[in-house]
Each structure stands twice: as structure tokens, then as C-alpha cells.
Write a protein that holds these residues in place. Structure first.
Motif, PDB file in Angstrom:
ATOM      1  N   GLU A 211       0.803  -1.232   0.000  1.00 23.47           N
ATOM      2  CA  GLU A 211       0.000   0.000   0.000  1.00 23.47           C
ATOM      3  C   GLU A 211       0.835   1.282   0.000  1.00 23.47           C
ATOM      4  O   GLU A 211       0.577   2.212  -0.762  1.00 23.47           O
ATOM      5  N   HIS A 212       1.845   1.344   0.865  1.00 23.95           N
ATOM      6  CA  HIS A 212       2.559   2.615   1.035  1.00 23.95           C
ATOM      7  C   HIS A 212       3.668   2.836   0.014  1.00 23.95           C
ATOM      8  O   HIS A 212       4.243   3.920  -0.041  1.00 23.95           O
ATOM      9  N   LEU A 213       3.992   1.801  -0.765  1.00 22.52           N
ATOM     10  CA  LEU A 213       5.071   1.970  -1.742  1.00 22.52           C
ATOM     11  C   LEU A 213       4.454   2.265  -3.107  1.00 22.52           C
ATOM     12  O   LEU A 213       4.228   1.377  -3.928  1.00 22.52           O
ATOM     13  N   ARG A 214       4.139   3.547  -3.304  1.00 22.01           N
ATOM     14  CA  ARG A 214       3.514   4.006  -4.548  1.00 22.01           C
ATOM     15  C   ARG A 214       4.265   5.242  -5.026  1.00 22.01           C
ATOM     16  O   ARG A 214       4.851   5.963  -4.236  1.00 22.01           O
ATOM     17  N   TYR A 215       4.181   5.471  -6.354  1.00 21.35           N
ATOM     18  CA  TYR A 215       4.993   6.541  -6.928  1.00 21.35           C
ATOM     19  C   TYR A 215       4.132   7.585  -7.621  1.00 21.35           C
ATOM     20  O   TYR A 215       2.951   7.336  -7.911  1.00 21.35           O
ATOM     21  N   VAL A 298      10.124   6.155  -0.276  1.00 26.53           N
ATOM     22  CA  VAL A 298       9.476   6.300  -1.588  1.00 26.53           C
ATOM     23  C   VAL A 298      10.300   7.238  -2.482  1.00 26.53           C
ATOM     24  O   VAL A 298      10.456   6.982  -3.679  1.00 26.53           O
ATOM     25  N   THR A 299      10.883   8.291  -1.884  1.00 26.10           N
ATOM     26  CA  THR A 299      11.717   9.206  -2.674  1.00 26.10           C
ATOM     27  C   THR A 299      12.917   8.451  -3.244  1.00 26.10           C
ATOM     28  O   THR A 299      13.239   8.549  -4.430  1.00 26.10           O
ATOM     29  N   GLU A 300      13.555   7.642  -2.392  1.00 25.30           N
ATOM     30  CA  GLU A 300      14.719   6.874  -2.829  1.00 25.30           C
ATOM     31  C   GLU A 300      14.317   5.813  -3.863  1.00 25.30           C
ATOM     32  O   GLU A 300      14.973   5.640  -4.891  1.00 25.30           O
ATOM     33  N   LEU A 301      13.191   5.140  -3.590  1.00 26.50           N
ATOM     34  CA  LEU A 301      12.749   4.089  -4.521  1.00 26.50           C
ATOM     35  C   LEU A 301      12.341   4.685  -5.872  1.00 26.50           C
ATOM     36  O   LEU A 301      12.507   4.041  -6.910  1.00 26.50           O
ATOM     37  N   THR A 302      11.830   5.910  -5.854  1.00 29.40           N
ATOM     38  CA  THR A 302      11.473   6.555  -7.131  1.00 29.40           C
ATOM     39  C   THR A 302      12.737   6.750  -7.970  1.00 29.40           C
ATOM     40  O   THR A 302      12.741   6.485  -9.176  1.00 29.40           O
ATOM     41  N   ARG A 303      13.823   7.189  -7.313  1.00 30.19           N
ATOM     42  CA  ARG A 303      15.103   7.352  -8.040  1.00 30.19           C
ATOM     43  C   ARG A 303      15.539   6.040  -8.654  1.00 30.19           C
ATOM     44  O   ARG A 303      15.942   5.961  -9.799  1.00 30.19           O
ATOM     45  N   ARG A 304      15.446   4.981  -7.844  1.00 28.61           N
ATOM     46  CA  ARG A 304      15.888   3.665  -8.325  1.00 28.61           C
ATOM     47  C   ARG A 304      15.003   3.178  -9.470  1.00 28.61           C
ATOM     48  O   ARG A 304      15.479   2.649 -10.463  1.00 28.61           O
ATOM     49  N   ARG A 305      13.694   3.341  -9.287  1.00 30.70           N
ATOM     50  CA  ARG A 305      12.768   2.903 -10.336  1.00 30.70           C
ATOM     51  C   ARG A 305      13.072   3.632 -11.642  1.00 30.70           C
ATOM     52  O   ARG A 305      13.158   3.026 -12.710  1.00 30.70           O
ATOM     53  N   ASP A 306      13.265   4.952 -11.549  1.00 31.79           N
ATOM     54  CA  ASP A 306      13.499   5.746 -12.753  1.00 31.79           C
ATOM     55  C   ASP A 306      14.792   5.324 -13.436  1.00 31.79           C
ATOM     56  O   ASP A 306      14.863   5.243 -14.660  1.00 31.79           O
ATOM     57  N   LEU A 307      15.809   5.022 -12.621  1.00 27.95           N
ATOM     58  CA  LEU A 307      17.074   4.564 -13.218  1.00 27.95           C
ATOM     59  C   LEU A 307      16.867   3.221 -13.924  1.00 27.95           C
ATOM     60  O   LEU A 307      17.308   3.038 -15.072  1.00 27.95           O
ATOM     61  N   ALA A 308      16.185   2.293 -13.247  1.00 31.63           N
ATOM     62  CA  ALA A 308      15.980   0.960 -13.830  1.00 31.63           C
ATOM     63  C   ALA A 308      15.175   1.060 -15.124  1.00 31.63           C
ATOM     64  O   ALA A 308      15.552   0.482 -16.150  1.00 31.63           O
ATOM     65  N   VAL A 309      14.096   1.844 -15.088  1.00 33.56           N
ATOM     66  CA  VAL A 309      13.226   1.947 -16.274  1.00 33.56           C
ATOM     67  C   VAL A 309      13.988   2.611 -17.430  1.00 33.56           C
ATOM     68  O   VAL A 309      13.953   2.128 -18.571  1.00 33.56           O
ATOM     69  N   ALA A 310      14.708   3.703 -17.130  1.00 32.18           N
ATOM     70  CA  ALA A 310      15.446   4.397 -18.195  1.00 32.18           C
ATOM     71  C   ALA A 310      16.496   3.476 -18.802  1.00 32.18           C
ATOM     72  O   ALA A 310      16.686   3.453 -20.028  1.00 32.18           O
ATOM     73  N   SER A 311      17.177   2.686 -17.975  1.00 32.77           N
ATOM     74  CA  SER A 311      18.194   1.763 -18.492  1.00 32.77           C
ATOM     75  C   SER A 311      17.551   0.721 -19.393  1.00 32.77           C
ATOM     76  O   SER A 311      18.049   0.442 -20.491  1.00 32.77           O
ATOM     77  N   GLN A 314      16.735   1.583 -22.834  1.00 31.70           N
ATOM     78  CA  GLN A 314      17.859   1.755 -23.768  1.00 31.70           C
ATOM     79  C   GLN A 314      18.513   0.443 -24.164  1.00 31.70           C
ATOM     80  O   GLN A 314      19.424   0.426 -24.976  1.00 31.70           O
ATOM     81  N   ILE A 315      18.087  -0.653 -23.570  1.00 37.07           N
ATOM     82  CA  ILE A 315      18.731  -1.941 -23.875  1.00 37.07           C
ATOM     83  C   ILE A 315      17.963  -2.630 -24.999  1.00 37.07           C
ATOM     84  O   ILE A 315      16.749  -2.852 -24.876  1.00 37.07           O
ATOM     85  N   PRO A 316      18.652  -2.932 -26.095  1.00 38.34           N
ATOM     86  CA  PRO A 316      17.944  -3.576 -27.205  1.00 38.34           C
ATOM     87  C   PRO A 316      17.360  -4.921 -26.772  1.00 38.34           C
ATOM     88  O   PRO A 316      18.039  -5.708 -26.116  1.00 38.34           O
ATOM     89  N   GLY A 317      16.092  -5.140 -27.088  1.00 40.98           N
ATOM     90  CA  GLY A 317      15.461  -6.419 -26.745  1.00 40.98           C
ATOM     91  C   GLY A 317      14.644  -6.368 -25.474  1.00 40.98           C
ATOM     92  O   GLY A 317      13.890  -7.290 -25.198  1.00 40.98           O
ATOM     93  N   LEU A 318      14.808  -5.306 -24.687  1.00 39.78           N
ATOM     94  CA  LEU A 318      14.050  -5.215 -23.435  1.00 39.78           C
ATOM     95  C   LEU A 318      13.103  -4.013 -23.463  1.00 39.78           C
ATOM     96  O   LEU A 318      13.401  -3.005 -24.103  1.00 39.78           O
ATOM     97  N   SER A 319      11.987  -4.153 -22.768  1.00 36.64           N
ATOM     98  CA  SER A 319      11.077  -3.019 -22.599  1.00 36.64           C
ATOM     99  C   SER A 319      10.287  -3.225 -21.309  1.00 36.64           C
ATOM    100  O   SER A 319      10.275  -4.339 -20.768  1.00 36.64           O
ATOM    101  N   CYS A 320       9.651  -2.170 -20.812  1.00 36.18           N
ATOM    102  CA  CYS A 320       8.833  -2.334 -19.606  1.00 36.18           C
ATOM    103  C   CYS A 320       7.836  -1.203 -19.478  1.00 36.18           C
ATOM    104  O   CYS A 320       8.013  -0.132 -20.059  1.00 36.18           O
ATOM    105  N   ARG A 321       6.796  -1.475 -18.724  1.00 38.38           N
ATOM    106  CA  ARG A 321       5.872  -0.409 -18.310  1.00 38.38           C
ATOM    107  C   ARG A 321       6.483   0.260 -17.079  1.00 38.38           C
ATOM    108  O   ARG A 321       7.298  -0.360 -16.386  1.00 38.38           O
ATOM    109  N   VAL A 322       6.082   1.478 -16.813  1.00 36.83           N
ATOM    110  CA  VAL A 322       6.587   2.155 -15.615  1.00 36.83           C
ATOM    111  C   VAL A 322       5.746   1.686 -14.418  1.00 36.83           C
ATOM    112  O   VAL A 322       4.542   1.918 -14.387  1.00 36.83           O
ATOM    113  N   PRO A 323       6.371   0.977 -13.464  1.00 36.19           N
ATOM    114  CA  PRO A 323       5.577   0.481 -12.337  1.00 36.19           C
ATOM    115  C   PRO A 323       5.074   1.620 -11.464  1.00 36.19           C
ATOM    116  O   PRO A 323       5.766   2.619 -11.274  1.00 36.19           O
TER     117      PRO A 323
END
Ligand SMILES: Cc1ncc(COP(=O)(O)O)c(C=O)c1O
Length: 408
Positions: A211-215, A298-311, A314-323
Motif C-alpha cells: 500500500e505505502h510503496l507508490r509513486y 518512496v523518494t529513494e525508490l522513485t530514483r531507483r525505479r526511474d534509473l531501472a526503467v530508463a536503463s 535503452q537496452i535492445p530487446g528489453l522493454s517495460c511499463r513504468v511500475p
């Protein structure tokens, strides 16, 4: 006599946790000296906040070392009651609340308390792998309802209606969801609830542990608040593990109709008796803390999520929705299938991809098939940013080293 003839059938047919299996393999490689980065775990790297640890120490020193009430101490249940009232707009009496050794134990007991052979539990997938196993251990039938990426990995009302039959006992709704990070809106919950109003035999388990881990300031509505008409057949489950970095303390709690809670208490009284008294004291402290720690998380996890999603993008063959919730990215790796490694091995399945990333990139992720959605893998961003950054760099190198099928 073999050990298998000694063990019960329910154990012989159960599957161990897929997430733990990957983590174990990663540990074995690490023990061999390999620098493995584990992105497979379901917990955060933060320490339990100091005041909570202090409350546990004080409880020990003050002699809170004896049995408590089966449902949890009255003080803790009052704090849970207040949490549901103030955060979710849900009103429960103390007899409608139970504390147990983790949300997992509540789920396990809920199935044990309600399922007879042949009873079905509807589980939207991709989902936490423990759900179907726990249903089977209670002699029930998990009905896995695949919710694809195009549907945002969410169950639709049409899908729900089509899946219900006379044997359906529960709908299990995990919101926000592991592994997809999907978050249901209030109107989506209402639409599902409206379907269930036509089927009075179907009850709802709302697993709201994330519940509390939302972005991105996304709002959260508890299922029982979105569909109050169903509150008499909704079991709301929550806990301290994820939001307060308390996985090892083993405290979860739930609220629901009194007769069901009574049944859960009966099972608990004949098994674990209650959650540890020290952990209950820690949980009481957690529920009374201001949410500063969670906001920082949540502030820290947002940074991590954004880094993971942005990476990933950019990787050929991979894609994702923004959690939108939890701390996982569910990565689509379908374009990697059929590609060939430098060693000449074709990646045929998501398990091959996960194994390739473990062996070639020294990064542990969990294949999507463990969550009933092949063609994906789950990456946890429970690790600190520098580690996550290095893991994404390694995954990128490994993916760039693949060759399209047929070219070698
Ligand atoms: C969806 C979901 N529910 C429940 C749990 C278990 O939580 P607890 O530690 O409270 O048993 C987990 C843990 O990974 C989870 O992912």
C-alpha cells in the motif's frame, strides 16, 4: 521405506518458492567467489527504523516476553484499528482484527480456514508465486487469470465474470501488485466489485501489503473502501514487512468479518499461538510512527525505479511499463527469445534469459514464468543505487553480446 513414502502428498506436490530458488543459486555463486548482484529479492536494503528497534529492546527489558492474546495484543489491534480507520476509512471492531506472523501466514490460514477440495481461488497473474501454492496446500484449486501487458497487468471485469463458476470461493486481489507494480484505481476496483455483487458466494482477499510503496503521488483506495457493499465478504490483509523494512520481524495483520477472523484465530491458536511478543511491540511502535521514513523510502525508490526503467528502455530487446507501486520492474524480454549467446546457446525461454543474466552478467532476476507470465523477468530495485546502476550496465553488456538467431 523411502522418504517420499513417508512425506505427505501435499508436500510432495508443492513447489518451493521460485524467488528463493534464484536467490539461493545466486548465493551459491557468490560463495564460489563471484560478484553477484541480487535483483531477485522481495525486500528492501533499508534497516528497520531505529525507534522501532528501540521499542523491541524496551519490550524485552520490561518483560513483554510472555504469551499474548492469540489475535495479537489489544494495544496492537487498537493501533491496527486506528490505521484502517484513519488511512483507509474502514471501521472494524477489535474482534474483526487479527495480527499474525506475516501477511503470508494470514493468507495461508485464510485458505486453510475456508477451502474444501475443489473450491477455486481466482488469482490474476502475473502474481506472487506463493498464492497458488498456498491454495493447493489447502486442497483448493488456483484459477490463474492471465492479465497481459496491454491490460496494464490488471484484471478486467469481463475476465472476472467469465472466470466465476459455482466452485469459486475467493478472488485474490493484490494491489499494488507484485511483480508488475500495477496499481488499481478506485473506479477499476468498483467495476470488479460490481461484478462480484452478482455472485454472493465469492469473497475477496485484498492483499494490500505494498500500500505505502507508490509513486508519482498516485492515490490508493483499499478494496473494502472502494466497494463497501462487499465489506461483509472482504478480508483485507496488510503488514509491516515492506513499508517499514521489517521482513524479518514477521508481523502482518488483517481485518474482515468477525466469524472469519474467529476461524483464523482458531487455526492460529492451534499452530503458532500468536506473532512474537517482541515483534508485536515493534509493530505497535511502527504503526505509531510518523510516515517520515516511508516518505524518504518512496523518494529513494522513485530514483531507483526511474534509473531501472530508463536503463531498460535503452537496452535492445528489453522493454517495460513504468511500475506505479511495489519495488519491482516486470521486464518484457520477448525480443531476446531466439537470440544466441556468445557460447552458441539459444535463449528459448525467460528461464534461459534469467540463467544467462546470472551466469554472464552476474545479476540475479526471477523469470516471468515463476509468476505465470512467460516472456518476462522481474527485477527488484530493493538494492542501493550504485549496485543497481552496475547491474543495469552488466545487463546491457550481456544483451548487446547476443546475436540474432540464425546468424551463428
Ligand atoms: C504480494 C505479497 N503478499 C504478501 C507477502 C508476504 O509478506 P509478509 O512478509 O508480511 O509475510 C509478500 C512478500 O513478498 C508479497 O509479495
Amino acid at each position: 521405506m523411502t522418504i517420499n513414502s513417508f512425506l505427505a502428498r501435499r508436500v510432495l506436490t508443492a513447489n518451493p518458492s521460485a524467488t528463493k530458488a534464484v536467490t539461493l543459486k545466486a548465493k551459491q555463486l557468490r560463495d564460489q567467489g563471484r560478484d553477484i548482484i541480487t535483483l531477485s529479492q522481495g525486500e528492501l536494503d533499508f534497516d528497520t527504523p531505529q525507534p522501532i528497534r528501540e521499542a523491541a529492546r524496551t519490550a524485552m527489558d520490561q518483560g513483554q516476553t510472555r504469551y499474548t492474546e492469540v489475535a495479537g495484543s489489544a494495544e496492537l489491534r487498537q493501533a491496527v484499528q486506528h490505521k484502517f480507520q484513519s488511512e483507509n476509512g474502514l471501521n472494524y471492531s477489535l474482534d474483526q482484527i487479527q495480527v499474525a506472523s506475516g501477511a503470508k501466514q494470514i493468507l495461508f490460514n485464510a485458505f486453510q480456514a475456508t477451502l474444501n477440495e475443489g473450491d477455486e481461488v481466482l488469482i490474476p497473474t502475473p502474481s506472487w508465486p506463493s498464492y497458488p501454492e498456498m491454495v493447493r496446500l489447502a486442497s483448493g484449486e488456483p484459477r490463474l487469470l492471465r492479465c497481459g501487458e496491454n491490460a496494464g497487468f490488471k484484471l478486467t471485469p469481463e475476465q472476472l465474470r467469465a472466470a466465476i463458476n459455482d466452485n469459486t470461493k475467493w478472488l485474490l486481489l493484490n494491489n499494488p501488485a507484485n511483480p508488475s507494480g500495477a496499481l488499481y484505481t478506485q473506479s477499476e476496483l468498483r467495476a470488479l466489485g460490481e461484478v462480484l455483487q452478482d455472485y454472493p458466494q465469492v469473497w475477496v482477499i485484498a492483499d494490500e501489503i505494498y500500500e505505502h510503496l507508490r509513486y508519482d503521488d498516485q492515490p490508493f483506495t483499499s478494496f473494502a473502501a472502494a466497494v463497501p457493499e462487499l465489506s461483509e465478504r472482504t478480508l483485507t490483509i496488510n503488514g509491516l514487512s515492506k513499508a517499514w523494512a521489517m521482513t524479518g520481524w514477521r508481523v502482518g495483520y488483517c481485518a474482515g468479518p468477525e466469524p472469519l477472523i474467529k476461524a483464523l484465530n482458531l487455526l492460529q491458536s492451534q499452530s503458532t499461538s500468536h506473532a512474537s511478543s517482541i515483534s508485536q511491540a515493534a509493530a505497535l511502535s511502527a504503526l505509531k510512527q510518523p510516515h517520515t521514513f516511508i516518505t524518504e523510502c518512496v523518494t529513494e525508490l522513485t530514483r531507483r525505479r526511474d534509473l531501472a526503467v530508463a536503463s531498460i528502455q535503452q537496452i535492445p530487446g528489453l522493454s517495460c511499463r513504468v511500475p506505479q507501486g511495489a519495488f519491482y520492474v516486470f521486464v518484457n524480454c520477448q525480443s531476446l527469445l531466439g537470440q544466441v549467446t556468445a557460447a552458441g546457446q539459444t535463449l528459448d525461454t525467460d528461464q534461459d534469459v534469467a540463467l544467462y543474466l546470472l551466469e554472464e552478467a552476474d545479476v540475479a532476476v526471477v523469470p516471468g514464468s515463476a509468476f505465470d507470465l512467460p516472456g518476462y523477468f522481474r527485477l527488484s530495485y530493493g538494492n542501493a543505487l550504485p549496485q543497481l546502476e552496475e547491474a543495469m550496465r552488466r545487463i546491457s553488456v550481456a544483451c548487446n553480446n547476443l546475436v540474432a538467431g540464425g546468424n551463428v
